[in-house]
Scaffold this active site. Structure first.
Site, PDB file in Angstrom:
ATOM      1  N   ASN A 115     -21.203  13.631 -63.102  1.00 17.26           N
ATOM      2  CA  ASN A 115     -20.462  15.196 -62.882  1.00 17.26           C
ATOM      3  C   ASN A 115     -19.134  14.564 -61.981  1.00 17.26           C
ATOM      4  O   ASN A 115     -18.781  13.691 -61.253  1.00 17.26           O
ATOM      5  CB  ASN A 115     -21.465  15.772 -61.728  1.00 17.26           C
ATOM      6  N   ASP A 117     -17.703  17.198 -60.199  1.00 19.64           N
ATOM      7  CA  ASP A 117     -17.666  18.390 -59.146  1.00 19.64           C
ATOM      8  C   ASP A 117     -17.536  18.121 -57.746  1.00 19.64           C
ATOM      9  O   ASP A 117     -17.404  18.972 -56.905  1.00 19.64           O
ATOM     10  CB  ASP A 117     -18.599  19.440 -59.856  1.00 19.64           C
ATOM     11  N   HIS A 131     -17.554   8.945 -63.732  1.00 18.21           N
ATOM     12  CA  HIS A 131     -16.475   9.673 -64.274  1.00 18.21           C
ATOM     13  C   HIS A 131     -15.611  10.121 -63.446  1.00 18.21           C
ATOM     14  O   HIS A 131     -14.656  11.019 -63.702  1.00 18.21           O
ATOM     15  CB  HIS A 131     -17.121  10.807 -65.503  1.00 18.21           C
ATOM     16  N   CYS A 139      -2.250   8.909 -61.289  1.00 19.34           N
ATOM     17  CA  CYS A 139      -0.888   8.630 -62.097  1.00 19.34           C
ATOM     18  C   CYS A 139      -1.381   8.049 -63.421  1.00 19.34           C
ATOM     19  O   CYS A 139      -2.182   7.231 -63.504  1.00 19.34           O
ATOM     20  CB  CYS A 139      -0.251   7.547 -61.451  1.00 19.34           C
ATOM     21  N   CYS A 165       6.045   5.742 -59.520  1.00 16.35           N
ATOM     22  CA  CYS A 165       6.737   5.226 -60.476  1.00 16.35           C
ATOM     23  C   CYS A 165       7.379   6.295 -61.503  1.00 16.35           C
ATOM     24  O   CYS A 165       7.740   6.139 -62.453  1.00 16.35           O
ATOM     25  CB  CYS A 165       5.540   4.491 -61.442  1.00 16.35           C
ATOM     26  N   GLY A 202     -30.860  16.293 -65.729  1.00 16.61           N
ATOM     27  CA  GLY A 202     -29.801  17.296 -66.378  1.00 16.61           C
ATOM     28  C   GLY A 202     -28.755  16.757 -67.106  1.00 16.61           C
ATOM     29  O   GLY A 202     -27.493  17.103 -67.062  1.00 16.61           O
ATOM     30  N   ALA A 245     -33.763  21.230 -62.218  1.00 16.01           N
ATOM     31  CA  ALA A 245     -33.525  20.423 -61.319  1.00 16.01           C
ATOM     32  C   ALA A 245     -33.766  20.735 -59.805  1.00 16.01           C
ATOM     33  O   ALA A 245     -34.447  20.365 -58.942  1.00 16.01           O
ATOM     34  CB  ALA A 245     -32.060  19.823 -61.450  1.00 16.01           C
TER      35      ALA A 245
END
Ligand code: NAD
Ligand code: ZN
Length: 257
Positions: A115, A117, A131, A139, A165, A202, A245
């Site tokens: 997740n 979040d 993730h 950047c 940059c 989940g 869950a």
């Protein structure tokens, strides 16, 4: 042992409790379903899923960003707005409590999440972010990560560019077609190679390489428990707790105390 009030099979629940009581090293892998009860749609739930209307398979890909960066960034800002006011639910709280309980008992509980979040962190858990997180910007050119407050302080209007940059800033999450952050992946892989039990919660277990963590744990001899109201039929799973869950985890964690 308390009996779950959900429809989950009491024999399976008892088997999960026994297995987890004996475990010294526990790995937990969570996916979008763990945040569903906070009001954040998963990508694949047919009626409520974001993908039904917006085809996120496309929008959360590096290919889309290269082709239509403005559309992709606008959609991510919309997604951020959906998540902004959401709070951790009973599942996030139970996992954070379980992690503390485990540590106090001299055990390890490695929580790994797909997740983006940040609700596990909001509940107080230490989490391996496979993730990344929507809370940060990164950047696209040099990889530097920024907090939005930092960007606001620099008076950079979105879509902002990197102050180092000049590269384009984007959400610090992993898109389809991109590699997982090596450090997070290594931590997760090591936990799965060593764990006695892996609990998958989940997740539809189809997004790789994260889903491969279940196979790594199984291959190294771990028992695999799945918590999902719609069991995924993943072959590696040994015990299925077919419930939400937010309902199953508080019962499970209390039973382990
Ligand atoms: P997925 O959408 O593919 O699968 C969600 C799973 O959750 C399904 O198997 C569903 O049956 C289950 N589920 C639904 N409600 C549940 C509940 N109350 N309790 C337990 N399980 C429940 O999600 P995924 O496997 O995580 O893969 C999708 C990708 O999209 C991931 O990379 C994820 O990071 C990302 N995503 C993240 C969020 C978020 O951060 N909240 C939301 C949507 C998608
Ligand atoms: Zn840069």
């Amino acid at each position: 042992m308390p009996t779950p009030h959900t429809l989950i099979d009491t024999t399976d629940f008892a088997a999960a409790v026994t297995t987890l009581r004996h475990a010294k090293r526990i790995a937990v892998l969570t996916g979008a379903g763990v945040s569903a009860e906070s009001g954040i749609p998963t990508f694949r739930d047919r009626l409520t899923g974001l993908w039904a209307r917006y085809q996120p398979e496309y929008l959360v890909s590096i290919a889309a960003f290269e082709r239509e960066p403005d559309v992709v960034l606008r959609w991510h800002n919309w997604w951020r707005e959906q998540i902004a006011d959401k709070q951790p639910n009973a599942a996030h709280h139970a996992l954070a409590q379980w992690q503390q309980q485990a540590q106090a008992a001299g055990k390890t509980l490695t929580l790994m999440s797909q997740n983006v979040d940040s609700l596990h962190e909001a509940a107080g858990a230490d989490v391996v972010k496979l993730h990344g997180t929507l809370a940060h910007e990164q950047c696209q050119n040099c990889g530097m990560v920024f907090e939005p407050s930092h960007i606001a302080r620099m008076h950079l209007a979105p879509p902002a560019t990197c102050p180092h940059c000049g590269g384009r800033l984007r959400p610090a999450i992993v898109w389809f077609g991109e590699m997982l952050p090596p450090e997070a992946w290594q931590r997760a892989e090591r936990a799965c190679q060593r764990c006695d039990v892996l609990v998958s919660i989940g997740t539809s277990s189809v997004v790789y390489p994260a889903a491969g963590l279940i196979d790594i744990a199984k291959h190294h001899g771990a028992t695999v428990i799945e918590i999902n109201p719609t069991p995924t039929q993943t072959p590696a799973v040994d015990i299925v707790l077919a419930g939400k869950a937010g309902e199953v985890l508080p019962l499970l964690v209390n039973a382990l105390d």
